[in-house]
Design a protein around this motif. Structure first.
Motif, PDB file in Angstrom:
ATOM      1  N   GLY A 147      15.184 -36.322   8.506  1.00 46.18           N
ATOM      2  CA  GLY A 147      14.442 -35.127   8.891  1.00 46.18           C
ATOM      3  C   GLY A 147      14.106 -34.249   7.699  1.00 46.18           C
ATOM      4  N   HIS A 148      15.059 -34.100   6.766  1.00 43.94           N
ATOM      5  CA  HIS A 148      14.796 -33.296   5.569  1.00 43.94           C
ATOM      6  C   HIS A 148      13.616 -33.872   4.781  1.00 43.94           C
ATOM      7  CE1 HIS A 148      18.617 -31.349   6.357  1.00 43.94           C
ATOM      8  NE2 HIS A 148      18.498 -30.601   5.267  1.00 43.94           N
ATOM      9  N   SER A 149      13.612 -35.194   4.609  1.00 42.76           N
ATOM     10  CA  SER A 149      12.544 -35.838   3.841  1.00 42.76           C
ATOM     11  C   SER A 149      11.201 -35.725   4.542  1.00 42.76           C
ATOM     12  CB  SER A 149      12.888 -37.318   3.608  1.00 42.76           C
ATOM     13  OG  SER A 149      14.114 -37.450   2.935  1.00 42.76           O
ATOM     14  N   ALA A 150      11.209 -35.933   5.862  1.00 46.78           N
ATOM     15  CA  ALA A 150       9.969 -35.870   6.629  1.00 46.78           C
ATOM     16  C   ALA A 150       9.382 -34.464   6.619  1.00 46.78           C
ATOM     17  CB  ALA A 150      10.220 -36.323   8.070  1.00 46.78           C
ATOM     18  N   MET A 151      10.233 -33.464   6.857  1.00 49.47           N
ATOM     19  CA  MET A 151       9.733 -32.101   6.943  1.00 49.47           C
ATOM     20  C   MET A 151       9.347 -31.541   5.580  1.00 49.47           C
ATOM     21  SD  MET A 151       9.479 -31.711  10.026  1.00 49.47           S
ATOM     22  CE  MET A 151       8.797 -30.053   9.829  1.00 49.47           C
ATOM     23  N   ALA A 152      10.083 -31.924   4.534  1.00 47.86           N
ATOM     24  CA  ALA A 152       9.697 -31.498   3.191  1.00 47.86           C
ATOM     25  C   ALA A 152       8.323 -32.056   2.843  1.00 47.86           C
ATOM     26  CB  ALA A 152      10.733 -31.961   2.168  1.00 47.86           C
ATOM     27  N   ALA A 153       8.099 -33.337   3.169  1.00 51.73           N
ATOM     28  CA  ALA A 153       6.797 -33.949   2.893  1.00 51.73           C
ATOM     29  C   ALA A 153       5.695 -33.270   3.690  1.00 51.73           C
ATOM     30  CB  ALA A 153       6.837 -35.440   3.216  1.00 51.73           C
ATOM     31  N   ALA A 154       5.944 -33.035   4.963  1.00 51.17           N
ATOM     32  CA  ALA A 154       4.924 -32.421   5.807  1.00 51.17           C
ATOM     33  C   ALA A 154       4.594 -31.008   5.344  1.00 51.17           C
ATOM     34  CB  ALA A 154       5.396 -32.404   7.266  1.00 51.17           C
ATOM     35  N   VAL A 155       5.607 -30.168   5.191  1.00 50.46           N
ATOM     36  CA  VAL A 155       5.381 -28.762   4.852  1.00 50.46           C
ATOM     37  C   VAL A 155       4.834 -28.602   3.442  1.00 50.46           C
ATOM     38  CG1 VAL A 155       6.479 -26.511   4.532  1.00 50.46           C
ATOM     39  CG2 VAL A 155       7.136 -27.947   6.461  1.00 50.46           C
TER      40      VAL A 155
END
Length: 228
Positions: A147-155
Motif C-alpha cells: 500500500g505504501h508503494s502504491a499510494m506513494a506512486a499514485a500521489v
C-alpha cells in the motif's frame, strides 16, 4: 468498423496514445506479477532479495548502522496514510484556490480510487507478510500489493504531473518528475529494508500506483480545454 476505428485513432493526440499504451502496460505487469505471486513463483527470489538487505546469519538485523534504520523509517513514513492524506488535502485545496478545479477533482478522485483498490486487492490476494525477518515497522494488513508503494506512486506522480503542467521550463519539469520518482523508489525500497514487504509486493504496488497515475494523466489530457 475498421475505418471508424482508424478515424478515431487519427483524432487522438500522440500523447494520449502513449498514455493508453503505458496504462495497458502497467495493468498487464500487475496482472502477470499477481499471477506469479499467487502461484508461489516468486518466493525464492523474494527470499534472496529480502535477506540480501540483512546482516548474514542475523535476519533480525538490517544492513547498516542504527541511524540508517531510523532514517529509513522516516522515509517509509512518506508513503504512510497520514502523510499522504495531509498532502492530498493540502494539494487539492491549493489547486482549488488557484482556480484549477478540474485538476483538483481528478487528483483527489484518483487518490481515493487508488487507496480503495489497494485495500481491495490486499484482501483478495491475502498474501502473508514476511516472517523470516523481524519487522522494522508496525503492520496490520496483508502484504500484496504494498500500500505504501502504491499510494506513494499514485500521489507523487499525479501531483508531479499536475504541477509540471503549469511549469513552462523543461528543466523545472524534469526536476519535479525526478523528485517524485526518487520519492516513489525510496518508499518502496524502505518497505523491503524494514522487512515488512516482499520485493514483489513493492513492484506490484508500483505498477498499481503508476497505473492510477497514468489514468489520471490520461483523464487530464482528454479533458484539457481546447484553445481556439
Amino acid at each position: 468498423m475498421i475505418e471508424r476505428l482508424k478515424s478515431l485513432i487519427g483524432k487522438l493526440e500522440t500523447r494520449t496514445l502513449v498514455l493508453l499504451v503505458a496504462l495497458a502496460g502497467a495493468s498487464w505487469l500487475f496482472l502477470i506479477l499477481a499471477g506469479e505471486v499467487s502461484e508461489g513463483g516468486t518466493d525464492a527470489l523474494d527470499r534472496r532479495l529480502l535477506l540480501a538487505l540483512r546482516t548474514p546469519g542475523q535476519p533480525s538485523d538490517p544492513l547498516g548502522p542504527r541511524w540508517l534504520e531510523e532514517a529509513v523509517r522516516d522515509i517509509t513514513a512518506l508513503g504512510g496514510f497520514t502523510v499522504l492524506t495531509l498532502l492530498t488535502l493540502v494539494a487539492t485545496l491549493l489547486l482549488i484556490f488557484h482556480q484549477r478545479r478540474r485538476e483538483a477533482l481528478i487528483f483527489a478522485a484518483t487518490v481515493i480510487a487508488a487507496q480503495a483498490s489497494s485495500q481491495v486487492l490486499k484482501a483478495f490476494y491475502e498474501r502473508e507478510r514476511p516472517a523470516l525477518v523481524t519487522h522494522g515497522s508496525y503492520v496490520y494488513s496483508h502484504s500484496f500489493p504494498s500500500g505504501h508503494s502504491a499510494m506513494a506512486a499514485a500521489v507523487f506522480l499525479i501531483l508531479a504531473t499536475v504541477t509540471a503542467s503549469v511549469e513552462p521550463r523543461r528543466r523545472t519539469k524534469a526536476l519535479i518528475y525526478g523528485v517524485a520518482v526518487s520519492g516513489v523508489l525510496a518508499v518502496g525500497v524502505s518497505r523491503v529494508y524494514l522487512g515488512v514487504h516482499w520485493p514483489t509486493d513493492v513492484l506490484g504496488g508500483w505498477a498499481l500506483g503508476a497505473g492510477w497515475a497514468l489514468a489520471a494523466w490520461l483523464l487530464l489530457a482528454l479533458t484539457e480545454p481546447r484553445q481556439s
